[in-house]
Design a protein around this motif. Structure first.
Motif, PDB file in Angstrom:
ATOM      1  N   GLY A 149       0.825  -1.187   0.000  1.00 25.80           N
ATOM      2  CA  GLY A 149       0.000   0.000   0.000  1.00 25.80           C
ATOM      3  C   GLY A 149       0.855   1.230   0.000  1.00 25.80           C
ATOM      4  O   GLY A 149       2.013   1.194  -0.376  1.00 25.80           O
ATOM      5  N   GLY A 150       0.277   2.341   0.450  1.00 32.50           N
ATOM      6  CA  GLY A 150       0.982   3.603   0.459  1.00 32.50           C
ATOM      7  C   GLY A 150       1.961   3.680   1.598  1.00 32.50           C
ATOM      8  O   GLY A 150       2.272   2.711   2.247  1.00 32.50           O
ATOM      9  N   GLY A 151       2.436   4.891   1.872  1.00 29.86           N
ATOM     10  CA  GLY A 151       3.389   5.070   2.949  1.00 29.86           C
ATOM     11  C   GLY A 151       4.621   5.761   2.435  1.00 29.86           C
ATOM     12  O   GLY A 151       4.658   6.264   1.315  1.00 29.86           O
ATOM     13  N   PRO A 152       5.663   5.817   3.245  1.00 28.43           N
ATOM     14  CA  PRO A 152       6.865   6.512   2.838  1.00 28.43           C
ATOM     15  C   PRO A 152       7.478   5.872   1.605  1.00 28.43           C
ATOM     16  O   PRO A 152       7.369   4.678   1.382  1.00 28.43           O
ATOM     17  CB  PRO A 152       7.784   6.353   4.053  1.00 28.43           C
ATOM     18  N   GLY A 153       8.102   6.682   0.804  1.00 28.03           N
ATOM     19  CA  GLY A 153       8.780   6.173  -0.365  1.00 28.03           C
ATOM     20  C   GLY A 153       8.062   6.430  -1.665  1.00 28.03           C
ATOM     21  O   GLY A 153       8.534   6.040  -2.723  1.00 28.03           O
ATOM     22  N   SER A 154       6.876   7.092  -1.624  1.00 30.13           N
ATOM     23  CA  SER A 154       6.168   7.339  -2.865  1.00 30.13           C
ATOM     24  C   SER A 154       6.936   8.306  -3.759  1.00 30.13           C
ATOM     25  O   SER A 154       6.829   8.259  -4.973  1.00 30.13           O
ATOM     26  CB  SER A 154       4.769   7.897  -2.556  1.00 30.13           C
ATOM     27  N   ASP A 155       7.703   9.229  -3.156  1.00 35.16           N
ATOM     28  CA  ASP A 155       8.602  10.089  -3.921  1.00 35.16           C
ATOM     29  C   ASP A 155       9.975   9.428  -3.927  1.00 35.16           C
ATOM     30  O   ASP A 155      10.668   9.374  -2.916  1.00 35.16           O
ATOM     31  CB  ASP A 155       8.672  11.479  -3.273  1.00 35.16           C
ATOM     32  N   ALA A 156      10.378   8.918  -5.099  1.00 32.18           N
ATOM     33  CA  ALA A 156      11.562   8.065  -5.175  1.00 32.18           C
ATOM     34  C   ALA A 156      12.850   8.778  -4.785  1.00 32.18           C
ATOM     35  O   ALA A 156      13.827   8.134  -4.445  1.00 32.18           O
ATOM     36  CB  ALA A 156      11.679   7.499  -6.587  1.00 32.18           C
ATOM     37  N   ASP A 157      12.873  10.099  -4.827  1.00 35.61           N
ATOM     38  CA  ASP A 157      14.109  10.828  -4.541  1.00 35.61           C
ATOM     39  C   ASP A 157      14.109  11.503  -3.179  1.00 35.61           C
ATOM     40  O   ASP A 157      15.071  12.177  -2.831  1.00 35.61           O
ATOM     41  CB  ASP A 157      14.341  11.890  -5.627  1.00 35.61           C
ATOM     42  N   ARG A 158      13.038  11.350  -2.425  1.00 35.75           N
ATOM     43  CA  ARG A 158      12.893  12.103  -1.188  1.00 35.75           C
ATOM     44  C   ARG A 158      13.620  11.418  -0.038  1.00 35.75           C
ATOM     45  O   ARG A 158      13.546  10.212   0.134  1.00 35.75           O
ATOM     46  CB  ARG A 158      11.408  12.244  -0.852  1.00 35.75           C
ATOM     47  N   GLY A 159      14.333  12.213   0.764  1.00 36.43           N
ATOM     48  CA  GLY A 159      14.922  11.689   1.985  1.00 36.43           C
ATOM     49  C   GLY A 159      13.851  11.472   3.028  1.00 36.43           C
ATOM     50  O   GLY A 159      12.839  12.189   3.070  1.00 36.43           O
ATOM     51  N   LEU A 160      14.045  10.501   3.897  1.00 43.89           N
ATOM     52  CA  LEU A 160      13.052  10.125   4.891  1.00 43.89           C
ATOM     53  C   LEU A 160      13.458  10.629   6.268  1.00 43.89           C
ATOM     54  O   LEU A 160      14.622  10.596   6.635  1.00 43.89           O
ATOM     55  CB  LEU A 160      12.883   8.604   4.922  1.00 43.89           C
ATOM     56  N   ARG A 161      12.449  11.073   7.010  1.00 44.40           N
ATOM     57  CA  ARG A 161      12.667  11.515   8.388  1.00 44.40           C
ATOM     58  C   ARG A 161      12.185  10.405   9.314  1.00 44.40           C
ATOM     59  O   ARG A 161      11.028  10.007   9.279  1.00 44.40           O
ATOM     60  CB  ARG A 161      11.934  12.831   8.671  1.00 44.40           C
ATOM     61  N   ILE A 162      13.098   9.907  10.139  1.00 41.77           N
ATOM     62  CA  ILE A 162      12.848   8.763  11.012  1.00 41.77           C
ATOM     63  C   ILE A 162      12.844   9.219  12.466  1.00 41.77           C
ATOM     64  O   ILE A 162      13.678  10.023  12.879  1.00 41.77           O
ATOM     65  CB  ILE A 162      13.947   7.694  10.813  1.00 41.77           C
TER      66      ILE A 162
END
Length: 343
Positions: A149-162
């Motif tokens: 399903g959805g969630g983090p990672g839909s923008d392939a170039d975006r850095g993630l905040r954890i």
């Protein structure tokens, strides 16, 4: 750098009580010295305790009383007892067989942490993470859940905040670690925007240890007061909460550092994925639910003082559970070195 290892007939480990002021290596030659190091948290973290337990059996000389005392040194983390049992099973074959088993456990932990980092980073960046509970019987049955399903990672170039709590990096294992190991892999891939690390009262493992590790790896990070975590989740901007586990019950309930449950509640309310990262050895199928996990209380001193400075009036008592239990219905996914369990 290894947190714990076998060197020239002794256990060598980083004294985590001395960080971040100085990095000191202890040389442990007896089981009693190792028990003391475990109880005062010179060595801590479920994977590291598993390795410590196995190596400690090699120090025991086959003394059953020493092995039993080592096994019971900390009750909540299942890996300690597991490591002791794995090595102790080879005592009839002699010390060399015990040591060979302990070193195999060490090497398997290094490989497991690498696998968890890759699997967790893949999960977060591939858009496969969806909010929801783990399958209640997935751990006991040995079969992973399924779904996407959805969630983090839909923008392939975006850095993630954890967001994370306590310390789950290399200091909690032999190398790299569990939840923080995922963040390290994201950083190495250029996909980590920031780690928001809870300070982790009362012993400040997040402030003392996690911040130290993040600085060493050059990863962007900020410290957060424990009570601010759920509020920051509600404000948005956090892609996922990553935590470790000291024991995972058969139904997917997990025990982790005190304060984890509050983050899970905040993440559920905010719709932020809550991911537990822990090796398969942390799964305890003999414990049906989290209600059966023994929670260690470490006494009042850690609450009423800080590094020798009194914070509360003389005579003040305290309740000091070292861990809490997060119910499986608040967990989005459990990442192990072998599989991902998710709805």
């Amino acid at each position: 750098m290894r947190t714990i290892d076998w060197v020239d007939g002794a256990v060598e480990l980083i004294d985590q009580t001395r960080l971040p002021d100085e990095c000191v290596t202890l040389r442990i030659t007896t089981v009693d010295e190792l028990i003391d190091a475990i109880r005062r948290l010179a060595v801590r973290g479920a994977p590291a305790l598993g390795v410590a337990g196995a190596l400690g059996v090699a120090l025991s000389g086959g003394d059953p009383d020493a092995v039993a005392r080592l096994r019971a040194a900390r009750p909540t983390a299942v890996n300690l007892a597991w490591g002791v049992d794995q090595a102790a099973a080879w005592l009839p074959e002699g010390r060399e067989a015990v040591l060979e088993t302990a070193l195999r456990i060490r090497d398997e932990d290094i490989a497991a942490c690498l696998a968890m980092g890759e699997r967790g980073a893949d999960l977060l960046t591939a858009g496969l993470l969806m909010a929801g509970p783990v399958t209640p019987d997935a751990l006991a049955s040995g079969g992973p859940g399924s779904g996407a399903g959805g969630g983090p990672g839909s923008d392939a170039d975006r850095g993630l905040r954890i967001m994370t709590i306590c310390n789950t990096g290399g200091l909690a294992a032999v190398e790299r670690g569990t939840a923080l190991g995922v963040a390290q892999t994201l950083h190495e891939r250029g996909r980590l925007a920031e780690v928001l690390a809870m300070e982790t009262r009362p012993l400040l493992q997040g402030a003392r240890l996690t911040a130290w590790e993040l600085a060493r790896m050059g990863a962007p990070h900020r410290l957060v007061a424990d009570g601010a975590g759920p509020y920051l989740l509600a404000r948005g901007g956090v892609d996922a909460v990553l935590v470790g586990a000291d024991r995972i019950a058969a139904n997917g309930d997990t025990a982790n550092k005190i304060g984890t449950y509050a983050l899970a509640l905040g993440a559920a309310r905010a719709g932020v994925p809550f991911v537990v990262v822990a090796p398969e050895t942390t799964i305890d199928v003999a414990t049906p639910t989290g209600a059966g996990i023994e929670i260690e209380d470490r006494g009042a001193e850690e609450i009423v003082t800080l590094r020798g400075t009194r914070l509360a009036p003389e005579g003040t008592d305290a309740v000091n559970p070292a861990f809490d239990v997060t119910p499986h219905d608040l967990i989005t996914a459990i990442v192990t070195d072998k599989r991902v369990i998710r709805p």
